[in-house]
Write a protein that holds these residues in place. Sequence first.
Motif: not given
Length: 268
Positions: A88-92, A101-103
């Motif tokens: 989950x951290x990797x996918x984020x 902008x990371x979205x």
Amino acid sequence: MGLHVAANNADSIFVVKALQKAQTLKEGTCLTLHFARQLMGRPYVAHTLEVNNGEQLVVNTRQLDCTTLVENVVALALCMQRQRYTFSDFKKALTEIRYRQGTMNGYTSRLHYFSDWIDDNAGRGLVTEVQQPTPPFTAIQTLNINYMSSHPQQYKALKSHGERVAIIKHQEGALNGRKYRYIPKADVKDTKAMHQAIHDGDIIAITCSKPGLDIAHLGFAVWRSDGLHLLNASQLHKQVIEEPMTLERYLQKHPTHTGIRVIRLGGK
């Protein structure tokens, strides 16, 4: 996170194992090179992000092109820096670097041009573009890009959605005129100035003279006894490989390659 994700069980297993293994590395190990080497031998496959009609976060560590190799490696390195070790951290982290902008907000929110990718991620402190000293950064690239909007038929998501072309064209226009210092290919040699300017594991972005494009190819810098080499997802070798020839020779073999830009993980 509510992310729409396209991934394979093998990807989550690889990511978690890679992050576990990396926790035992000696301090000071180059994370980008370490993770890139975990992916060596994986087949080169183009267009792996164009698998669905709707935009999804595609995680594919089994088949890579030059951009997805860089993105997967950077996402893994970010996880290590943050001491975040789950899939989950990797996918984020992957979402954060792949989208404006990371979205993630549809196809046009993806950072399609690598100059846009650099600037957007640099603006959020995730990477820094190295443009000094002079020499070797003696040349200036002035962006004049229009390839995607001029060739929509080459992109599945544009061919079937003409309304997206206008958005891409607007994004290209916002990039055009921006200037970046780069090292001309005639100066990509085994010199003291080059060793000072480029570190192992830096992202190498190869500039080009092809109309409408900014960057032709990507990889990671590897210093060897005979000079600088490129660890890359190679179309020629059909896999992720450390190029046997030096980057100097590699660039000379490609007439449209003009030089290299250098990007380093982390803020200034």
